[in-house]
Design an enzyme around this catalytic site. Structure first.
Site, mmCIF file in Angstrom:
data_model
loop_
_atom_site.group_PDB
_atom_site.id
_atom_site.type_symbol
_atom_site.label_atom_id
_atom_site.label_comp_id
_atom_site.label_asym_id
_atom_site.label_seq_id
_atom_site.Cartn_x
_atom_site.Cartn_y
_atom_site.Cartn_z
ATOM 1 N N ASN A 114 0.928 -1.248 -0.032
ATOM 2 C CA ASN A 114 0.070 -0.091 -0.032
ATOM 3 C C ASN A 114 0.895 1.295 0.084
ATOM 4 O O ASN A 114 0.591 2.229 -0.615
ATOM 5 C CB ASN A 114 -0.956 -0.015 1.200
ATOM 6 C CG ASN A 114 -1.871 -1.095 1.038
ATOM 7 O OD1 ASN A 114 -2.117 -1.738 0.204
ATOM 8 N ND2 ASN A 114 -2.746 -1.270 2.141
ATOM 9 N N HIS A 160 -18.524 35.645 -30.912
ATOM 10 C CA HIS A 160 -19.444 34.770 -31.385
ATOM 11 C C HIS A 160 -19.260 34.361 -32.726
ATOM 12 O O HIS A 160 -20.197 34.125 -33.496
ATOM 13 C CB HIS A 160 -21.014 35.562 -31.485
ATOM 14 C CG HIS A 160 -21.104 36.425 -30.332
ATOM 15 N ND1 HIS A 160 -21.803 36.102 -29.050
ATOM 16 C CD2 HIS A 160 -20.516 37.682 -29.719
ATOM 17 C CE1 HIS A 160 -21.759 36.905 -28.116
ATOM 18 N NE2 HIS A 160 -20.903 38.019 -28.790
ATOM 19 N N SER A 281 -8.397 11.861 -48.660
ATOM 20 C CA SER A 281 -9.782 10.855 -48.567
ATOM 21 C C SER A 281 -9.645 9.720 -49.642
ATOM 22 O O SER A 281 -8.997 9.734 -50.608
ATOM 23 C CB SER A 281 -11.010 11.905 -49.124
ATOM 24 O OG SER A 281 -12.002 11.053 -49.366
ATOM 25 N N LYS A 287 -9.632 16.209 -51.637
ATOM 26 C CA LYS A 287 -9.397 16.415 -50.134
ATOM 27 C C LYS A 287 -8.390 16.515 -49.761
ATOM 28 O O LYS A 287 -7.248 15.757 -49.901
ATOM 29 C CB LYS A 287 -10.315 15.358 -49.314
ATOM 30 C CG LYS A 287 -11.841 15.400 -49.755
ATOM 31 C CD LYS A 287 -12.670 16.787 -49.136
ATOM 32 C CE LYS A 287 -12.588 16.618 -47.527
ATOM 33 N NZ LYS A 287 -13.464 15.732 -47.218
ATOM 34 N N ASN A 289 -7.171 16.668 -45.698
ATOM 35 C CA ASN A 289 -8.184 16.795 -44.316
ATOM 36 C C ASN A 289 -7.135 16.932 -43.069
ATOM 37 O O ASN A 289 -6.155 16.359 -43.228
ATOM 38 C CB ASN A 289 -8.804 15.365 -44.234
ATOM 39 C CG ASN A 289 -9.757 15.103 -45.065
ATOM 40 O OD1 ASN A 289 -10.369 16.380 -45.694
ATOM 41 N ND2 ASN A 289 -10.133 13.877 -45.473
ATOM 42 N N GLU A 294 -8.395 17.441 -35.728
ATOM 43 C CA GLU A 294 -9.629 16.900 -35.328
ATOM 44 C C GLU A 294 -9.182 15.747 -34.365
ATOM 45 O O GLU A 294 -10.224 15.585 -33.357
ATOM 46 C CB GLU A 294 -10.073 16.199 -36.598
ATOM 47 C CG GLU A 294 -10.705 17.129 -37.674
ATOM 48 C CD GLU A 294 -10.993 16.272 -38.912
ATOM 49 O OE1 GLU A 294 -12.216 16.031 -38.938
ATOM 50 O OE2 GLU A 294 -10.286 16.374 -39.869
ATOM 51 N N TYR A 321 -6.379 2.187 2.717
ATOM 52 C CA TYR A 321 -6.339 1.504 1.058
ATOM 53 C C TYR A 321 -7.688 0.750 1.026
ATOM 54 O O TYR A 321 -8.084 0.041 1.783
ATOM 55 C CB TYR A 321 -4.939 0.788 1.135
ATOM 56 C CG TYR A 321 -5.054 0.200 -0.244
ATOM 57 C CD1 TYR A 321 -4.522 0.925 -1.440
ATOM 58 C CD2 TYR A 321 -5.354 -1.177 -0.626
ATOM 59 C CE1 TYR A 321 -4.256 0.324 -2.788
ATOM 60 C CE2 TYR A 321 -5.397 -1.773 -1.778
ATOM 61 C CZ TYR A 321 -4.935 -0.787 -2.761
ATOM 62 O OH TYR A 321 -4.804 -1.607 -4.056
#
Ligand code: ARG
Length: 464
Positions: A114, A160, A281, A287, A289, A294, A321
């Site tokens: 522990n 915004h 892609s 494309k 990407n 992401e 523990y």
């Protein structure tokens, strides 16, 4: 090397363990990555046992030799482990006894798994915090260099996600430098707080041996020892802190990732990401990407999840523990691995990104980003700000109805809205002047941003 199956705690048991129990109970598959910390802690503990006379000098030497060899074998990938050994602590002890015989059985004197696991985790966290701090600095350096190399790039600043006021792209990048500075501080503080030794707390109540706890702490270059044995073996605050620090850090990084995704879209075209960090892609040949940002955004989920999972594990746990605490490790390991990976790849991404200065400049030509400046101009002509705001609002409506811009309105037209407009207004309808007027500390003026870049370089130890 194959290990024997007899458990170190088997004395009290009549039956051997069910294989299902072995699998469910074991943490070895994931806690074996603590082998170096476990051995480091054991070496310090054994040296202390020798110092207080529990081990003879030759016993300590044998243990030292045995543990050092085991460490080497681990590093070379020569150790074969299986779940019957339960966890890394029992595995290493078993390996030691196999190697040096009965002397190895003395190592666990005055210690419990522990306090041992609590120490191992602290040492592991300390090491990983150093790595994270290093990587945060690298990302910060990349941000500062990219900011400095793009000081001439102007773009709209947003609120915004609507174009609001012109800013320097460098100013925008430096906002992330600030966030990362706070992250850096948080990790530093966590690192300081966790650097105490829980060894000597035993299973929960302390030890009957006259252990020199301070000696062990010093050996391990820790700042001191814990002061309550019950707390010491059940405290995982430092793990929770790292998980929180990681969560807030990835919150910052995912905000940036989102902007990178937007900025490299056809709609914005503000930046190009380095092609070797983009993907194609399988279907659409055109494309390119932004998978990296992401994924950074996406991995935020698991990093947040690990924080919630640990907070839930420790919630309502009685002292001291409890085996629940074994669930701390996978959350910690995955969170730290994810963060280190992200920081490494982000550094490369930031270093390789380029701005499309034409596009970012053009974006300032639409969207009336100089409206506030025009109102401020009128304030300079002794019109109250609220009134100036109203006047400029009416001018914008006029521009929209007549498909024109503030910059294209002739002075004669402006005077129809307020007699206070005069020739000098043209200096206020200029993006660069707008930016450079915001020259208070923390503003977007080039002079300020340059100063902040210099300050950052000094903090990061970069060349001027
Ligand atoms: N594998 C355990 C953990 O990670 C080590 C401590 C086990 N202690 C015990 N009394 N069973 O928490």
């Amino acid at each position: 090397m194959k290990l024997p199956h007899k458990k170190s705690w088997s004395g009290r048991f009549e039956k051997t363990s069910d294989p299902l129990l072995e699998r469910f109970n074991a943490s070895l598959s994931f806690d074996q990555r603590l082998f170096a910390e476990d051995i480091e802690g054991s070496l310090a503990h054994a040296e202390m046992l020798q110092k207080i006379g529990v081990l003879t000098e030759s016993e300590w030497e044998e243990i030292f030799r045995g543990l050092s060899e085991i460490k080497k074998e681990f590093k070379l990938g020569k150790v074969v482990l299986d779940d019957t050994l339960e966890d890394i602590h029992m595995a290493i002890e078993t390996l030691l006894v196999n190697k040096i015989g009965n002397v190895g059985k003395k190592l666990h004197t005055g210690r419990s798994r522990n306090d041992q696991v609590a120490l191992d985790l602290r040492l592991y966290c300390r090491k990983k915090i150093w790595e994270i701090l290093n990587q945060i600095s690298s990302v910060q350096k990349a941000l500062v260099s990219t900011a400095e190399n793009n000081l001439n790039v102007v773009m709209p600043g947003y609120t915004h996600l609507q174009r609001a006021q012109p800013i320097l792209a460098a100013h925008h990048l430096m906002a992330y430098f600030e966030m990362l500075t706070r992250d850096f501080e948080r990790f530093t503080q966590t690192g300081k707080r966790l650097a105490v030794s829980p060894l000597g707390s035993g299973a929960l109540a302390g030890s009957t041996f006259d252990l020199d706890r301070e000696f062990v702490a010093k050996k391990l270059e820790l700042n001191g020892v814990t002061h309550n044995s019950l707390d010491a073996v059940s405290d995982r605050d430092f793990v929770a802190e790292i998980l929180f620090n990681n969560a807030l850090l990835i919150a910052h990084l995912s905000r940036f990732a989102e902007e990178l995704v937007l900025w490299c879209s056809q709609e914005f075209q503000f930046i190009k990401l380095p092609e070797d960090f983009c993907t194609g892609s399988s279907m659409m040949p055109q494309k390119i990407n932004p998978d990296v940002p992401e994924l950074i955004r996406g991995k935020t989920g698991r990093v947040y999840g690990h924080l919630i999972s640990l907070l839930t594990v420790i919630k309502g746990l009685p002292l001291a523990y409890n085996k629940d605490l074994q669930e701390d490790k996978e959350a910690l390991f995955d969170s730290v691995d994810t963060i280190l990976d992200i920081l490494e790849i982000l550094e490369r991404l930031v270093s390789g990104l380029s701005f499309n200065a034409e596009k970012t400049k053009k974006a300032n030509e639409e969207g009336f980003v100089l409206a506030t400046d025009l109102a401020d101009y009128l304030v300079g002509k002794k019109i109250a700000f609220r009134e100036a705001h109203e006047i400029v609002g009416t001018i914008i409506r006029y521009c929209l109805e007549n498909k024109t811009t503030l910059e294209n309105l002739p002075l004669k037209k402006l005077k129809e809205f307020s007699s206070q407009f005069s020739e000098d207004v043209k200096h206020w309808l200029n993006v660069y002047n707008s930016i450079n007027r915001r020259k208070g500390i923390g503003g977007t003026a080039a002079t300020c941003v340059k100063k902040e870049i210099q300050r950052a370089k000094k903090i990061l130890g970069m060349k001027k």
